[in-house]
Scaffold this motif. Structure first.
Motif, PDB file in Angstrom:
ATOM      1  N   VAL A 148       0.898  -1.038  -0.063  1.00  0.00           N
ATOM      2  CA  VAL A 148       0.057  -0.180   0.003  1.00  0.00           C
ATOM      3  C   VAL A 148       0.901   1.245  -0.081  1.00  0.00           C
ATOM      4  O   VAL A 148       2.191   1.133   0.011  1.00  0.00           O
ATOM      5  CB  VAL A 148      -0.974   0.096   1.246  1.00  0.00           C
ATOM      6  N   ASN A 149       0.393   2.580  -0.099  1.00  0.00           N
ATOM      7  CA  ASN A 149       1.083   3.501   0.126  1.00  0.00           C
ATOM      8  C   ASN A 149       1.834   3.735   1.195  1.00  0.00           C
ATOM      9  O   ASN A 149       1.238   3.261   2.480  1.00  0.00           O
ATOM     10  CB  ASN A 149       0.126   4.852  -0.099  1.00  0.00           C
ATOM     11  N   ARG A 170      -2.025  11.247   1.515  1.00  0.00           N
ATOM     12  CA  ARG A 170      -3.281  11.870   1.404  1.00  0.00           C
ATOM     13  C   ARG A 170      -4.229  10.804   0.459  1.00  0.00           C
ATOM     14  O   ARG A 170      -4.812  11.403  -0.599  1.00  0.00           O
ATOM     15  CB  ARG A 170      -3.091  13.297   0.663  1.00  0.00           C
ATOM     16  N   SER A 171      -4.424   9.690   0.848  1.00  0.00           N
ATOM     17  CA  SER A 171      -5.090   8.795  -0.126  1.00  0.00           C
ATOM     18  C   SER A 171      -5.969   7.699   0.917  1.00  0.00           C
ATOM     19  O   SER A 171      -5.782   7.442   1.897  1.00  0.00           O
ATOM     20  CB  SER A 171      -4.288   8.142  -1.070  1.00  0.00           C
ATOM     21  N   ILE A 172      -6.966   7.239   0.096  1.00  0.00           N
ATOM     22  CA  ILE A 172      -7.517   6.009   0.843  1.00  0.00           C
ATOM     23  C   ILE A 172      -7.617   4.956  -0.435  1.00  0.00           C
ATOM     24  O   ILE A 172      -7.776   5.200  -1.549  1.00  0.00           O
ATOM     25  CB  ILE A 172      -9.085   6.065   1.186  1.00  0.00           C
ATOM     26  N   THR A 186      -8.064   6.907  -4.011  1.00  0.00           N
ATOM     27  CA  THR A 186      -8.591   7.954  -4.245  1.00  0.00           C
ATOM     28  C   THR A 186      -7.868   9.125  -3.245  1.00  0.00           C
ATOM     29  O   THR A 186      -7.416   8.775  -2.134  1.00  0.00           O
ATOM     30  CB  THR A 186     -10.029   7.837  -3.841  1.00  0.00           C
ATOM     31  N   ALA A 187      -7.647  10.174  -3.925  1.00  0.00           N
ATOM     32  CA  ALA A 187      -6.959  11.356  -3.335  1.00  0.00           C
ATOM     33  C   ALA A 187      -7.950  11.866  -2.180  1.00  0.00           C
ATOM     34  O   ALA A 187      -9.246  11.943  -2.205  1.00  0.00           O
ATOM     35  CB  ALA A 187      -6.658  12.326  -4.290  1.00  0.00           C
ATOM     36  N   LEU A 188      -7.388  12.437  -1.048  1.00  0.00           N
ATOM     37  CA  LEU A 188      -8.056  12.974  -0.029  1.00  0.00           C
ATOM     38  C   LEU A 188      -7.720  14.101   0.377  1.00  0.00           C
ATOM     39  O   LEU A 188      -6.402  14.823  -0.015  1.00  0.00           O
ATOM     40  CB  LEU A 188      -7.952  12.041   1.148  1.00  0.00           C
ATOM     41  N   GLU A 206     -10.623  14.015   7.639  1.00  0.00           N
ATOM     42  CA  GLU A 206      -9.469  14.885   7.132  1.00  0.00           C
ATOM     43  C   GLU A 206      -9.289  15.775   8.072  1.00  0.00           C
ATOM     44  O   GLU A 206      -9.768  16.991   8.314  1.00  0.00           O
ATOM     45  CB  GLU A 206      -9.871  15.564   5.988  1.00  0.00           C
ATOM     46  N   GLN A 207      -8.135  15.411   8.955  1.00  0.00           N
ATOM     47  CA  GLN A 207      -7.826  16.126  10.352  1.00  0.00           C
ATOM     48  C   GLN A 207      -7.297  17.432  10.172  1.00  0.00           C
ATOM     49  O   GLN A 207      -7.576  18.382  11.030  1.00  0.00           O
ATOM     50  CB  GLN A 207      -6.812  15.285  11.018  1.00  0.00           C
ATOM     51  N   GLY A 208      -6.441  17.741   9.087  1.00  0.00           N
ATOM     52  CA  GLY A 208      -6.065  18.950   8.606  1.00  0.00           C
ATOM     53  C   GLY A 208      -6.781  20.039   8.071  1.00  0.00           C
ATOM     54  O   GLY A 208      -6.724  21.125   8.207  1.00  0.00           O
TER      55      GLY A 208
END
Length: 305
Positions: A148-149, A170-172, A186-188, A206-208
């Motif tokens: 995985v990433n 930054r992905s799921i 998918t980009a988050l 998306e904590q930030g």
């Protein structure tokens, strides 16, 4: 006099109703944090141990080196990451005894991660470089490793898949248990973290950005966002009762989100710092390790009003 008695009875009935829906705060020494519900009780990670609590008090404690991250219940066992032993620990929930220690590796030694159960297996993010390990509970051994990433720490199981979030990337990612491979990425937004699968979607903090994002479980695409606050650092998320439940660190204890209208239905409790949250049919459990408490919030439908 009769009117006065009637007024007193009405006021008393109102007080009783209010009390019935009031939260119950339980003092828990140490650092109670991540939670998983078992029946009328809840398991919590703590400093050097995991503990089982009911509304009447502590039921059991199991010593561990450094329990960390969100836990899973499956096959009559509690599955807990140990960030010091770099392993997955299996605990028999009936005897409150450790029955296996599986050397999986742990991707995030700081403890922000999930262990999840699904497709007949236990899943854990096992290497910061980008690995999710699949464990067979019948053998207590790793049967597959999935690339995985990098920086993938957060997992959820739902809609027949493992969902894996990389804050760094930054992905799921959607993992197909049939092939042990990533089939969709998918980009988050900024600093995505804990997630939950249910109520028609996969929901990610998306904590930030201070937002909760909805991922469509069929396409794997983003289909909406809910703005909650400035940030969502160190919170938690769960689904149940037709709603999304979000533990926050600022402004309130938790937020209730309507997954259909993508709006906030309620902001509940006072800000109590970092902690976890888990939904049960009859109530919601939250932890607040900075003030050393567990809290039981009864009647989820009432909470969402």
């Amino acid at each position: 006099m009769k009117r006065l008695r009637r007024l007193i009875m009405i006021v008393a009935a109102g007080c009783a109703a209010s009390t019935a829906h009031a939260e119950q705060v339980i003092d828990v020494p140490g650092f109670a944090d991540f939670l998983v519900v078992e029946g009328d009780s809840v398991w919590a990670t703590n400093a050097g141990r995991v503990e089982r609590w009911s509304r009447q008090g502590k039921l059991a404690a199991v010593a561990m080196s450094k329990p960390c991250g969100a836990m899973a219940l499956s096959d009559g066992a509690l599955w807990v990451a140990d960030c010091k032993e770099n392993a997955l620990v299996r605990i028999d929930t009936q005897t409150a005894q450790k029955t296996a220690t599986i050397p999986t590796g742990i991707a995030n030694p700081k403890g922000e991660l999930n262990v999840v159960a699904g497709a007949g297996s236990i899943w854990v993010a096992s290497d910061q470089k980008g690995v999710v390990s699949r464990v067979d509970p019948a053998k207590n051994e790793v049967t597959a490793t999935i690339s995985v990433n990098p920086g993938t720490h957060y997992l959820a199981f739902g809609f027949g898949s493992v969902w894996a979030v990389s804050s760094e990337g930054r992905s799921i990612q959607r993992i197909d248990p049939a092939t042990n491979s990533v089939v969709k990425t998918t980009a988050l937004g900024k600093e995505p973290g804990f997630l939950a699968a249910g109520e028609g979607g996969v929901w990610v903090q998306e904590q930030g950005d201070g937002t909760v994002v909805r991922i469509d479980p069929e396409s794997g695409n983003v289909t909406g966002r809910v703005k909650v606050g400035a940030v969502l650092k160190w919170g938690d998320i769960d689904t149940g009762g037709g709603l999304v439940w979000l533990r926050t660190t600022e402004d309130q204890t938790f937020v209730v989100i309507d997954p259909k209208s993508m709006t906030i239905k309620a902001r509940v409790g006072k800000a109590e710092g970092s902690g976890a949250l888990r939904f049960a049919d009859t109530g919601v459990w939250t932890s607040a390790h900075d003030v050393h408490t567990l809290t039981w919030w009864p009647d989820p439908a009432k909470l969402a009003e």
